[in-house]
Scaffold this active site. Structure first.
Site, PDB file in Angstrom:
ATOM      1  N   ARG A 105     -24.117 -20.235 -90.592  1.00  0.00           N
ATOM      2  CA  ARG A 105     -23.655 -19.161 -89.708  1.00  0.00           C
ATOM      3  C   ARG A 105     -22.193 -18.925 -90.054  1.00  0.00           C
ATOM      4  O   ARG A 105     -21.360 -19.836 -89.908  1.00  0.00           O
ATOM      5  CB  ARG A 105     -23.828 -19.553 -88.239  1.00  0.00           C
ATOM      6  N   HIS A 132     -28.523 -10.714 -89.330  1.00  0.00           N
ATOM      7  CA  HIS A 132     -29.075 -11.862 -88.598  1.00  0.00           C
ATOM      8  C   HIS A 132     -30.595 -11.897 -88.830  1.00  0.00           C
ATOM      9  O   HIS A 132     -31.392 -11.645 -87.920  1.00  0.00           O
ATOM     10  CB  HIS A 132     -28.751 -11.722 -87.108  1.00  0.00           C
ATOM     11  N   GLN A 135     -33.218 -13.934 -86.530  1.00  0.00           N
ATOM     12  CA  GLN A 135     -33.482 -13.339 -85.224  1.00  0.00           C
ATOM     13  C   GLN A 135     -34.622 -12.337 -85.326  1.00  0.00           C
ATOM     14  O   GLN A 135     -35.505 -12.275 -84.462  1.00  0.00           O
ATOM     15  CB  GLN A 135     -32.217 -12.646 -84.702  1.00  0.00           C
ATOM     16  N   ASP A 222     -28.091  -5.591 -77.589  1.00  0.00           N
ATOM     17  CA  ASP A 222     -27.377  -6.830 -77.904  1.00  0.00           C
ATOM     18  C   ASP A 222     -26.005  -6.698 -77.255  1.00  0.00           C
ATOM     19  O   ASP A 222     -25.619  -5.616 -76.802  1.00  0.00           O
ATOM     20  CB  ASP A 222     -27.278  -6.985 -79.439  1.00  0.00           C
ATOM     21  N   CYS A 260     -31.470 -10.568 -78.193  1.00  0.00           N
ATOM     22  CA  CYS A 260     -31.418 -11.829 -78.954  1.00  0.00           C
ATOM     23  C   CYS A 260     -30.748 -12.953 -78.171  1.00  0.00           C
ATOM     24  O   CYS A 260     -30.947 -14.124 -78.487  1.00  0.00           O
ATOM     25  CB  CYS A 260     -30.707 -11.598 -80.281  1.00  0.00           C
ATOM     26  N   ARG A 288     -37.827 -18.181 -81.900  1.00  0.00           N
ATOM     27  CA  ARG A 288     -36.904 -18.582 -82.981  1.00  0.00           C
ATOM     28  C   ARG A 288     -37.408 -19.878 -83.622  1.00  0.00           C
ATOM     29  O   ARG A 288     -37.385 -20.049 -84.833  1.00  0.00           O
ATOM     30  CB  ARG A 288     -35.481 -18.802 -82.422  1.00  0.00           C
TER      31      ARG A 288
HETATM   32  N1  NVA Z   1     -24.311  -9.714 -82.387  1.00  0.00           N
HETATM   33  C1  NVA Z   1     -24.114 -11.032 -81.825  1.00  0.00           C
HETATM   34  C2  NVA Z   1     -25.349 -11.832 -81.949  1.00  0.00           C
HETATM   35  C3  NVA Z   1     -25.282 -13.225 -81.388  1.00  0.00           C
HETATM   36  C4  NVA Z   1     -26.530 -14.004 -81.616  1.00  0.00           C
HETATM   37  C5  NVA Z   1     -22.939 -11.726 -82.494  1.00  0.00           C
HETATM   38  O1  NVA Z   1     -22.782 -11.581 -83.712  1.00  0.00           O
HETATM   39  O2  NVA Z   1     -22.171 -12.378 -81.800  1.00  0.00           O
HETATM   40  N1   CP Z   2     -29.635 -15.278 -80.793  1.00  0.00           N
HETATM   41  C1   CP Z   2     -28.882 -16.251 -81.343  1.00  0.00           C
HETATM   42  O1   CP Z   2     -28.709 -16.326 -82.572  1.00  0.00           O
HETATM   43  O2   CP Z   2     -28.357 -17.123 -80.452  1.00  0.00           O
HETATM   44  P1   CP Z   2     -27.241 -18.244 -80.720  1.00  0.00           P
HETATM   45  O3   CP Z   2     -25.957 -17.520 -81.011  1.00  0.00           O
HETATM   46  O4   CP Z   2     -27.197 -19.048 -79.473  1.00  0.00           O
HETATM   47  O5   CP Z   2     -27.659 -19.066 -81.913  1.00  0.00           O
END
Ligand code: NVA
Ligand code: CP
Length: 301
Positions: A105, A132, A135, A222, A260, A288
């Site tokens: 990540r 992502h 997801q 989101d 998500c 997931r």
């Molecule tokens: N768009 C959000 C998704 C989190 C799972 C982010 O990047 O923070």
């Molecule tokens: N939806 C998702 O990726 O959640 P987290 O940020 O908790 O991993």
């Protein structure tokens, strides 16, 4: 088995491969509940690099590897020599000598691309500023579970044309779901992704959430402020792009609501919607686990 070594965007997979993963995920979910799950990744190890916080991604990957008979190592980038200037390229080469997969990540998408280029083992994007994909595998699984099909549905994406939206476009385009995206001017999804997806399905870009939601089978939003964003952007979205009961009423009566997570109730969605009868967010979060197990079991080792 899928052909691509890495999963970075979801653009890498063709329709057949996406469907294969979704169907295997549905089977693995049933097997787990029946107690007939098999250790498909016995003694395999997944390294998980996190530059950003996570609840679902970390716990679902770690639990998934355990359930498959393997093991996962959580590596905060702060704890790695990355924090003292070791390069991503050298980190990728080193980890490849120990583990069977790397999930990361990251902030810049180029970081996950460098990891993939330098790792000899499969690299999975567990979220970058731009995509992502994991997801969306879970989301497609959830849609198939709830609607019994994927092809021919209409999905409305409301809010920010962000990382999740970019991978959603790829995922929907591959499986024949048309998408209406309602976002403020300047917050559109990646134009290259939109162009590629338009060659596969109908993609409509609008600034009108009511128009996008009309007759949708699935309504998705989101957070308005992703991890890498500054909070000031909230005023560009709120209240016009909030998913509330009035907006849900524009969609089909049978429409499901997806997010998500993590969610900010009162910003991108009201609690009446996310905690209401059309919401499938907890199944989506659970999926997931199953879809990532299916992905891990399908990557070439
Ligand atoms: N768009 C959000 C998704 C989190 C799972 C982010 O990047 O923070
Ligand atoms: N939806 C998702 O990726 O959640 P987290 O940020 O908790 O991993």
């Amino acid at each position: 088995m899928i052909k691509t070594k890495d999963l970075l965007t979801l653009g890498e997979l063709d329709k057949k491969q996406v469907i294969q993963i979704v169907d295997l995920a549905l089977k693995l979910k049933k097997d787990l509940k029946k107690g007939t799950a098999k250790p498909l990744l016995k003694n395999k190890t997944l390294a998980m690099i996190f530059q950003k916080p996570s609840t679902r991604t970390r716990v679902s990957f770690e639990t998934g590897m355990f359930q498959l008979g393997g093991h996962a190592i959580h590596l905060s980038s702060q704890d790695l020599q990355l924090s003292r200037g070791e390069t991503i390229d050298d980190t990728a080469k080193t980890l490849s000598r120990y583990v069977d997969f790397i999930m990361a990540r990251v902030y810049d998408h180029s970081t996950i691309e460098s990891l993939a280029k330098n790792a000899t083992v499969p690299v999975i994007n567990g979220l970058s500023n731009s995509f992502h994909p994991c997801q969306i595998l879970a989301d497609l699984m959830t849609i198939k579970e709830k609607k019994g099909k994927l092809d021919g549905l209409k999905l409305a994406w409301i809010g920010d044309g962000n990382n999740v939206c970019n991978s959603m476009l790829y995922g929907c385009a591959k499986v024949g779901i048309s998408v209406s995206v309602a976002v403020p001017r300047g917050f559109e999804p990646n134009p290259q992704v939109v162009k590629e997806c338009k060659s596969l399905v109908d993609i409509d870009l609008t600034q009108d959430p009511q128009k996008a939601a009309k007759d949708a089978d699935v309504v998705v939003t989101d957070t308005f402020v992703s991890i890498h964003d500054s909070p000031g952007r909230l005023r560009k979205f709120y209240p016009k792009y909030q998913v509330n009961s009035a907006l849900m009423a524009k969609a089909k009566k049978s429409a499901i609501f997806m997010h998500c997570l993590p969610a900010k109730r009162g910003q991108e969605v009201t609690s009446s919607v996310i905690d209401g009868s059309q919401s499938v967010v907890w199944d989506e979060a659970e999926n997931r686990l199953h879809s990532q197990k299916a992905l891990l079991a399908s990557l070439p080792l």
